[in-house]
Design an enzyme around this catalytic site. Structure first.
Site, PDB file in Angstrom:
ATOM      1  N   ASP A 141       0.879  -1.161   0.000  1.00 16.96           N
ATOM      2  CA  ASP A 141       0.000   0.000   0.000  1.00 16.96           C
ATOM      3  C   ASP A 141       0.931   1.231   0.000  1.00 16.96           C
ATOM      4  OD1 ASP A 141      -2.133   1.848   0.799  1.00 16.96           O
ATOM      5  OD2 ASP A 141      -1.218   1.724   2.796  1.00 16.96           O
TER       6      ASP A 141
ATOM      7  N   ASP B 106       0.073   5.155   1.002  1.00 15.77           N
ATOM      8  CA  ASP B 106      -0.093   6.055   2.157  1.00 15.77           C
ATOM      9  C   ASP B 106      -0.101   5.290   3.473  1.00 15.77           C
ATOM     10  OD1 ASP B 106      -0.360   8.806   1.424  1.00 15.77           O
ATOM     11  OD2 ASP B 106      -2.172   8.250   0.338  1.00 15.77           O
TER      12      ASP B 106
END
Ligand code: M1P
EC number: 5.4.2.8
Length: 268
Positions: free
Chosen positions: A21, A23
């Site tokens: 992922d 952020d």
């Protein structure tokens, strides 16, 4: 970062890929990747395939990862880049087949949906209305009864009002009743709107690109797919891929924790 890597089929752990992922995992939320993160990714890439899977579009990932890496194209820093959960995808810098909300739904069904939505909003009696009631995005539409042009103060007020009035909740229920057969997910996430997208277009969407690799001539079968994310709890946007049977999920608390996890897993 080192700029040359063994071909995918010749990596030491050739059937393994690490997906990240963005952020809260590779970068602090909405901020830039650090040299330490870029360095460990580069070292990991010598051993196995690496990729990111982010909800935002590629422009955002370029800003957060490619630019801090010295202004290089972000698609050169990973073997696989999955922007918008994989609706926009790159392998070794080359674009893979992309998808969009309108391509999936078709113009006719979309017109029916948007006609219903705009009629419904026109008839709504709420304290104020502004503009941009439907925002058309690549992978979804975003619907706002007050309108996306609302100011910050108007946003806060609408959010407070909607907690008791339940305007969005009722709206979404009507849409589910009327368009239940279309396979759409209606998700109330923010302050003034809700998102409408095809069911399954979460981060697991990108896994079909990896599955397709095995079927290509000389392609690699990824039998070990590690996923690293910070929003892995139910309701978080990493939850579906984290719990998917095709992945080995790792919950991290931020980029430094991602580095620590990679060091311990891969002896980097
Ligand atoms: O990230 C949650 C939501 O943030 C925004 O919602 P709102 O404008 O209602 O606060 C939108 O970007 C929405 O798409 C997103 O789900």
């Amino acid at each position: 970062m080192a700029s040359s890597y063994p071909p995918l089929a010749e990596r030491e752990l050739k059937n393994t890929i690490c997906l990240f992922d963005v952020d809260g995992t590779l970068t602090p939320a909405r901020r830039d990747a650090t040299p330490e993160v870029l360095d460990i990714l580069s070292r990991l890439r010598q051993k196995c395939a690496i990729g990111f899977v982010g909800g935002s579009d590629l422009v955002k990932q370029q800003e957060q990862i490619g630019n801090p890496a010295g202004g290089v194209d972000v698609t050169t820093l990973f073997d696989f880049c999955f922007a918008e959960n994989g609706l926009t995808a790159y392998k070794l810098g080359e674009k893979l087949e992309s998808n969009s909300f309108i391509k999936w739904l078709g113009e006719d069904k979309y017109k029916e949906l948007v006609r219903f939505i705009l009629h419904y909003i026109a008839d709504l009696d709420i304290p104020i209305k502004r503009g941009t009631f439907v925002e058309f995005r690549n992978g979804m539409i975003n619907v706002s009864p007050i309108g996306r042009n609302a100011s910050n103060e108007e946003r806060q007020e609408f959010e407070r009002f909607d907690k008791t009035a339940g305007v969005r909740r009722e709206f979404v229920n009507k849409l589910r009743e009327r368009f239940g057969d279309l396979g759409l997910t209606f998700s109330i996430g923010g302050q003034i709107s809700f998102d409408v997208f095809p069911t399954g277009w979460d981060k697991t969407y990108c896994l079909q690109h990896l599955e397709a690799e095995a079927k290509k001539p000389g392609g690699v079968e990824y039998t070990t797919i590690h996923f690293f994310g910070d929003k892995t709890m139910a309701g978080g946007n990493d939850y579906e891929i984290f719990t998917d049977s095709r992945t080995i999920g790792h919950t991290v608390t931020g980029p430094n924790d991602t580095i620590a996890e990679l060091k311990s897993l891969f002896g980097l």
